[in-house]
Design a protein around this motif. Structure first.
Motif, PDB file in Angstrom:
ATOM      1  N   UNK A   7      -6.935   6.722  -2.940  1.00 18.85           N
ATOM      2  CA  UNK A   7      -7.052   8.166  -3.091  1.00 18.85           C
ATOM      3  C   UNK A   7      -6.135   8.841  -2.078  1.00 18.85           C
ATOM      4  N   UNK A   8      -5.815  10.101  -2.340  1.00 23.31           N
ATOM      5  CA  UNK A   8      -4.972  10.868  -1.440  1.00 23.31           C
ATOM      6  C   UNK A   8      -4.267  11.968  -2.205  1.00 23.31           C
ATOM      7  N   UNK A   9      -3.671  12.873  -1.476  1.00 21.70           N
ATOM      8  CA  UNK A   9      -2.993  14.013  -2.074  1.00 21.70           C
ATOM      9  C   UNK A   9      -1.750  13.556  -2.824  1.00 21.70           C
ATOM     10  N   UNK A  10      -1.275  14.393  -3.724  1.00 17.65           N
ATOM     11  CA  UNK A  10      -0.037  14.076  -4.433  1.00 17.65           C
ATOM     12  C   UNK A  10       1.069  13.832  -3.400  1.00 17.65           C
ATOM     13  N   UNK A  11       1.863  12.793  -3.649  1.00 12.31           N
ATOM     14  CA  UNK A  11       2.947  12.466  -2.734  1.00 12.31           C
ATOM     15  C   UNK A  11       2.545  11.536  -1.602  1.00 12.31           C
ATOM     16  N   UNK A  12       1.294  11.086  -1.594  1.00 11.38           N
ATOM     17  CA  UNK A  12       0.856  10.206  -0.505  1.00 11.38           C
ATOM     18  C   UNK A  12       1.272   8.744  -0.727  1.00 11.38           C
ATOM     19  N   UNK A  13       1.730   8.412  -1.920  1.00  7.94           N
ATOM     20  CA  UNK A  13       2.231   7.061  -2.200  1.00  7.94           C
ATOM     21  C   UNK A  13       1.242   6.148  -2.899  1.00  7.94           C
ATOM     22  N   UNK A  14       0.225   6.733  -3.521  1.00  8.70           N
ATOM     23  CA  UNK A  14      -0.834   5.931  -4.134  1.00  8.70           C
ATOM     24  C   UNK A  14      -0.307   4.922  -5.158  1.00  8.70           C
ATOM     25  N   UNK A  15       0.525   5.374  -6.070  1.00  9.31           N
ATOM     26  CA  UNK A  15       1.016   4.489  -7.132  1.00  9.31           C
ATOM     27  C   UNK A  15       1.901   3.386  -6.564  1.00  9.31           C
ATOM     28  N   UNK A  16       2.817   3.740  -5.690  1.00 14.65           N
ATOM     29  CA  UNK A  16       3.739   2.766  -5.095  1.00 14.65           C
ATOM     30  C   UNK A  16       2.974   1.731  -4.271  1.00 14.65           C
ATOM     31  N   UNK A  17       2.056   2.200  -3.452  1.00 17.96           N
ATOM     32  CA  UNK A  17       1.268   1.300  -2.610  1.00 17.96           C
ATOM     33  C   UNK A  17       0.361   0.424  -3.475  1.00 17.96           C
ATOM     34  N   UNK A  18      -0.214   0.993  -4.531  1.00 21.09           N
ATOM     35  CA  UNK A  18      -1.101   0.229  -5.412  1.00 21.09           C
ATOM     36  C   UNK A  18      -0.388  -0.976  -6.006  1.00 21.09           C
ATOM     37  N   UNK A  19       0.841  -0.774  -6.453  1.00 20.22           N
ATOM     38  CA  UNK A  19       1.610  -1.870  -7.055  1.00 20.22           C
ATOM     39  C   UNK A  19       1.841  -2.978  -6.026  1.00 20.22           C
ATOM     40  N   UNK A  20       2.246  -2.596  -4.831  1.00 24.91           N
ATOM     41  CA  UNK A  20       2.525  -3.593  -3.795  1.00 24.91           C
ATOM     42  C   UNK A  20       1.242  -4.287  -3.310  1.00 24.91           C
TER      43      UNK A  20
END
Length: 163
Positions: A7-20
């Motif tokens: 979770x986090x605000x837009x632009x916090x990197x959720x999608x990128x971090x989730x993949x890694x």
């Protein structure tokens, strides 16, 4: 293993971090925004412009409740914590990781982003929105990782060390 919800605000990197993170743990990754688009057959901006935010939040809740509660990393939309029902569900069903990002960092990351309806809505005070959401993010989070100035690999290492 319990599913991990980022979770986090837009632009916090959720999608990128989730993949890694999913790659590091060798488990599947899902993104609630992508699931909403697949389920509705519309893009997030289309849902916001044609049906409004309330309709989007309803779809978001339904999609969240369908996500697997084991062996998955799930990147959520920045506003998923707006509904108390979602916050309760997250707390009960997964390990919740808050990617905390400062306003200055968010502005840098999203300066050229045109795909986010709330970011591009000039009548929305984004700083006030972030300020309002931070306490809700913290309320549901099991792990908090500060993301400013960090690359996804560093963030993933911090998450893994706190798990």
């Amino acid at each position: 293993m319990q599913s991990l919800y980022l979770i986090g605000f837009m632009g916090s990197g959720k999608t990128t971090v989730a993949v890694e993170l999913a790659e590091a743990l060798q488990i599947q990754v899902l993104d609630t925004d992508q699931l909403i688009e697949e389920e509705s057959g519309k893009t997030i901006p289309q849902i916001f412009s044609k049906e409004g935010e309330a309709s989007f939040r309803e779809l978001e809740m339904l999609v969240l409740k369908k996500t697997p509660v084991t062996d998955t990393v799930i990147a959520t939309g920045g506003g998923i914590i707006e509904r108390g029902e979602n916050r309760d569900w997250l707390k009960k069903n997964g390990l919740v990781i808050f990617l905390e990002t400062s306003w200055d960092e968010i502005q840098k990351r999203l300066i050229d982003d045109v795909a986010r309806p709330l970011w591009n809505n000039q009548s929305t005070d984004k700083k006030a929105l972030l300020d309002r959401r931070v306490s809700k993010y913290k309320e549901v989070s099991d792990i908090i990782v500060q993301t400013d100035g960090k690359n996804p690999t560093t963030i993933v290492k911090e998450i893994l060390s706190q798990m």
